[in-house]
Design a protein around this motif. Structure first.
Motif, PDB file in Angstrom:
ATOM      1  N   LEU A  14      18.404-104.532 -41.356  1.00  0.00           N
ATOM      2  CA  LEU A  14      19.766-104.631 -40.863  1.00  0.00           C
ATOM      3  C   LEU A  14      19.890-105.789 -39.882  1.00  0.00           C
ATOM      4  CD1 LEU A  14      20.058-100.841 -39.927  1.00  0.00           C
ATOM      5  CD2 LEU A  14      20.795-101.902 -42.076  1.00  0.00           C
ATOM      6  N   VAL A  15      20.906-106.620 -40.046  1.00  0.00           N
ATOM      7  CA  VAL A  15      21.243-107.647 -39.063  1.00  0.00           C
ATOM      8  C   VAL A  15      22.471-107.118 -38.338  1.00  0.00           C
ATOM      9  CG1 VAL A  15      21.920-110.043 -38.679  1.00  0.00           C
ATOM     10  CG2 VAL A  15      20.377-109.473 -40.572  1.00  0.00           C
ATOM     11  N   LYS A  16      22.341-106.895 -37.021  1.00  0.00           N
ATOM     12  CA  LYS A  16      23.410-106.225 -36.273  1.00  0.00           C
ATOM     13  C   LYS A  16      23.430-106.675 -34.821  1.00  0.00           C
ATOM     14  CE  LYS A  16      24.483-103.521 -39.722  1.00  0.00           C
ATOM     15  NZ  LYS A  16      25.666-103.772 -40.495  1.00  0.00           N
ATOM     16  N   ARG A  17      24.496-106.286 -34.161  1.00  0.00           N
ATOM     17  CA  ARG A  17      24.553-106.303 -32.709  1.00  0.00           C
ATOM     18  C   ARG A  17      24.218-104.889 -32.257  1.00  0.00           C
ATOM     19  NH1 ARG A  17      29.260-110.481 -31.441  1.00  0.00           N
ATOM     20  NH2 ARG A  17      27.977-112.277 -32.013  1.00  0.00           N
ATOM     21  N   ILE A  18      23.537-104.784 -31.147  1.00  0.00           N
ATOM     22  CA  ILE A  18      23.300-103.478 -30.545  1.00  0.00           C
ATOM     23  C   ILE A  18      24.261-103.383 -29.372  1.00  0.00           C
ATOM     24  CG2 ILE A  18      21.644-102.007 -29.332  1.00  0.00           C
ATOM     25  CD1 ILE A  18      19.415-103.315 -31.002  1.00  0.00           C
ATOM     26  N   ILE A  19      25.121-102.366 -29.404  1.00  0.00           N
ATOM     27  CA  ILE A  19      26.136-102.240 -28.353  1.00  0.00           C
ATOM     28  C   ILE A  19      25.792-101.149 -27.345  1.00  0.00           C
ATOM     29  CG2 ILE A  19      27.985-103.288 -29.697  1.00  0.00           C
ATOM     30  CD1 ILE A  19      29.015-100.435 -30.301  1.00  0.00           C
ATOM     31  N   ASP A  20      24.784-100.335 -27.671  1.00  0.00           N
ATOM     32  CA  ASP A  20      24.331 -99.331 -26.711  1.00  0.00           C
ATOM     33  C   ASP A  20      22.881 -98.982 -27.028  1.00  0.00           C
ATOM     34  OD1 ASP A  20      24.707 -97.474 -24.506  1.00  0.00           O
ATOM     35  OD2 ASP A  20      24.578 -95.886 -26.015  1.00  0.00           O
ATOM     36  N   THR A  71      17.978 -93.635 -28.916  1.00  0.00           N
ATOM     37  CA  THR A  71      18.933 -94.090 -29.931  1.00  0.00           C
ATOM     38  C   THR A  71      19.479 -95.461 -29.575  1.00  0.00           C
ATOM     39  OG1 THR A  71      20.830 -93.048 -28.842  1.00  0.00           O
ATOM     40  CG2 THR A  71      19.681 -91.744 -30.540  1.00  0.00           C
ATOM     41  N   ILE A  72      19.945 -96.160 -30.602  1.00  0.00           N
ATOM     42  CA  ILE A  72      20.713 -97.389 -30.422  1.00  0.00           C
ATOM     43  C   ILE A  72      21.994 -97.243 -31.236  1.00  0.00           C
ATOM     44  CG2 ILE A  72      18.805 -98.983 -29.891  1.00  0.00           C
ATOM     45  CD1 ILE A  72      18.776 -99.812 -32.859  1.00  0.00           C
ATOM     46  N   THR A  73      23.044 -97.883 -30.758  1.00  0.00           N
ATOM     47  CA  THR A  73      24.286 -97.952 -31.516  1.00  0.00           C
ATOM     48  C   THR A  73      24.419 -99.368 -32.025  1.00  0.00           C
ATOM     49  OG1 THR A  73      25.283 -96.276 -30.090  1.00  0.00           O
ATOM     50  CG2 THR A  73      26.784 -97.588 -31.461  1.00  0.00           C
ATOM     51  N   ILE A  74      24.532 -99.499 -33.360  1.00  0.00           N
ATOM     52  CA  ILE A  74      24.607-100.829 -33.962  1.00  0.00           C
ATOM     53  C   ILE A  74      26.045-101.138 -34.359  1.00  0.00           C
ATOM     54  CG2 ILE A  74      22.195-100.883 -34.697  1.00  0.00           C
ATOM     55  CD1 ILE A  74      23.156-100.133 -37.536  1.00  0.00           C
ATOM     56  N   HIS A  75      26.366-102.425 -34.345  1.00  0.00           N
ATOM     57  CA  HIS A  75      27.728-102.888 -34.598  1.00  0.00           C
ATOM     58  C   HIS A  75      27.698-104.068 -35.556  1.00  0.00           C
ATOM     59  CE1 HIS A  75      31.904-103.986 -33.711  1.00  0.00           C
ATOM     60  NE2 HIS A  75      31.485-105.220 -33.528  1.00  0.00           N
ATOM     61  N   SER A  76      28.590-104.025 -36.533  1.00  0.00           N
ATOM     62  CA  SER A  76      28.783-105.137 -37.465  1.00  0.00           C
ATOM     63  C   SER A  76      29.981-105.956 -37.010  1.00  0.00           C
ATOM     64  CB  SER A  76      29.056-104.607 -38.880  1.00  0.00           C
ATOM     65  OG  SER A  76      27.993-103.812 -39.337  1.00  0.00           O
ATOM     66  N   LEU A  77      29.950-107.258 -37.245  1.00  0.00           N
ATOM     67  CA  LEU A  77      31.113-108.084 -36.924  1.00  0.00           C
ATOM     68  C   LEU A  77      32.263-107.798 -37.883  1.00  0.00           C
ATOM     69  CD1 LEU A  77      29.448-111.532 -36.110  1.00  0.00           C
ATOM     70  CD2 LEU A  77      30.199-109.743 -34.534  1.00  0.00           C
ATOM     71  N   ASN A  78      31.947-107.486 -39.125  1.00  0.00           N
ATOM     72  CA  ASN A  78      32.943-107.176 -40.139  1.00  0.00           C
ATOM     73  C   ASN A  78      33.490-105.769 -39.854  1.00  0.00           C
ATOM     74  OD1 ASN A  78      34.308-106.395 -42.506  1.00  0.00           O
ATOM     75  ND2 ASN A  78      32.990-107.662 -43.795  1.00  0.00           N
ATOM     76  N   ASP A  79      34.809-105.678 -39.624  1.00  0.00           N
ATOM     77  CA  ASP A  79      35.444-104.400 -39.272  1.00  0.00           C
ATOM     78  C   ASP A  79      35.352-103.346 -40.370  1.00  0.00           C
ATOM     79  OD1 ASP A  79      36.184-105.306 -36.777  1.00  0.00           O
ATOM     80  OD2 ASP A  79      38.173-105.963 -37.430  1.00  0.00           O
ATOM     81  N   MET A  80      34.986-103.738 -41.571  1.00  0.00           N
ATOM     82  CA  MET A  80      34.894-102.765 -42.661  1.00  0.00           C
ATOM     83  C   MET A  80      33.676-101.850 -42.514  1.00  0.00           C
ATOM     84  SD  MET A  80      36.480-104.672 -45.942  1.00  0.00           S
ATOM     85  CE  MET A  80      36.220-103.176 -46.812  1.00  0.00           C
ATOM     86  N   TYR A  81      32.774-102.204 -41.599  1.00  0.00           N
ATOM     87  CA  TYR A  81      31.556-101.420 -41.388  1.00  0.00           C
ATOM     88  C   TYR A  81      31.648-100.744 -40.025  1.00  0.00           C
ATOM     89  CZ  TYR A  81      29.843-104.187 -45.298  1.00  0.00           C
ATOM     90  OH  TYR A  81      29.689-104.777 -46.517  1.00  0.00           O
ATOM     91  N   PRO A  82      31.639 -99.411 -39.980  1.00  0.00           N
ATOM     92  CA  PRO A  82      31.757 -98.715 -38.687  1.00  0.00           C
ATOM     93  C   PRO A  82      30.463 -98.811 -37.872  1.00  0.00           C
ATOM     94  CG  PRO A  82      31.432 -97.125 -40.456  1.00  0.00           C
ATOM     95  CD  PRO A  82      31.565 -98.481 -41.117  1.00  0.00           C
ATOM     96  N   ASP A  83      30.609 -98.655 -36.563  1.00  0.00           N
ATOM     97  CA  ASP A  83      29.436 -98.571 -35.689  1.00  0.00           C
ATOM     98  C   ASP A  83      28.620 -97.353 -36.105  1.00  0.00           C
ATOM     99  OD1 ASP A  83      30.503-100.739 -34.394  1.00  0.00           O
ATOM    100  OD2 ASP A  83      31.127 -99.632 -32.617  1.00  0.00           O
ATOM    101  N   ARG A  84      27.328 -97.430 -35.844  1.00  0.00           N
ATOM    102  CA  ARG A  84      26.434 -96.362 -36.289  1.00  0.00           C
ATOM    103  C   ARG A  84      25.360 -96.128 -35.234  1.00  0.00           C
ATOM    104  NH1 ARG A  84      22.853 -97.608 -41.538  1.00  0.00           N
ATOM    105  NH2 ARG A  84      21.220 -96.110 -41.143  1.00  0.00           N
ATOM    106  N   VAL A  85      25.064 -94.877 -34.966  1.00  0.00           N
ATOM    107  CA  VAL A  85      23.990 -94.515 -34.036  1.00  0.00           C
ATOM    108  C   VAL A  85      22.726 -94.290 -34.860  1.00  0.00           C
ATOM    109  CG1 VAL A  85      23.171 -92.839 -32.335  1.00  0.00           C
ATOM    110  CG2 VAL A  85      25.595 -93.483 -32.396  1.00  0.00           C
TER     111      VAL A  85
END
Length: 172
Positions: free
Chosen positions: A117-123, A130-144
């Protein structure tokens, strides 16, 4: 005729070989195999290598990953497009198990049991692992993600643009 001082300007200077690193490339077709073989030196030796020019001596475990998919494409210059190559440095597991990651400074490649996975980690919740990952593309929800499901985490150090995307508007 040029003066000798002027001709010195035109002499070619070789690149300092100490600052060119050749790293294993996990391309789109090798990603499934990497999940099984990332700890196997023999497998890593079978991967193609790719050169990167860096501005300091490389220390650590470096791997290049080829971007697959559109989850990190929001149409801005921050996007990673399919085919781009990312030079990454591994973060030692004890660092993400015992202390908070520097999530505001980097994007990440996460080798997860379900894929790369290529992502931003927002938490990063150290207590809950745990980590919360974030995609730049809004079609993909954040995921823990539970860190027990993570095999490796890499900082994205450098982006090498895919030649097929260099002329696109977000890349000018």
């Amino acid at each position: 005729m040029r003066s000798s001082a002027a001709s010195d300007v035109y002499k070619r200077q070789p690149l300092n070989q100490n600052y060119i690193i050749n790293v294993p490339l996990v391309n789109q077709y090798a990603q499934a195999g990497y999940l099984c073989g990332f700890q196997d030196a023999a497998y890593i030796a079978t991967l193609p290598t790719i050169p990167f020019i860096i501005d300091h001596e490389a220390k650590g475990n470096y791997v290049a990953f080829e971007v697959r998919g559109d989850s990190m494409n929001d149409g801005t210059e921050e996007s990673y497009l399919e085919g781009d190559r990312l030079l990454c440095r591994e973060i030692a597991p004890y660092l993400w198990a015992e202390s908070k990651l520097h999530i505001r400074k980097w994007d990440f490649v996460i080798v997860h049991e379900d894929g790369i996975l290529v992502k931003r980690i927002i938490d990063h919740n150290v207590e809950n692992h745990t980590i919360t990952i974030h995609s730049l593309n809004d079609m993909y929800p954040d995921r823990v993600i539970d860190l027990a499901e993570v095999r490796q985490i890499f900082n994205v150090i450098e982006l090498q643009l895919s030649l097929i995307h260099i002329s696109e508007p977000t890349r000018q």
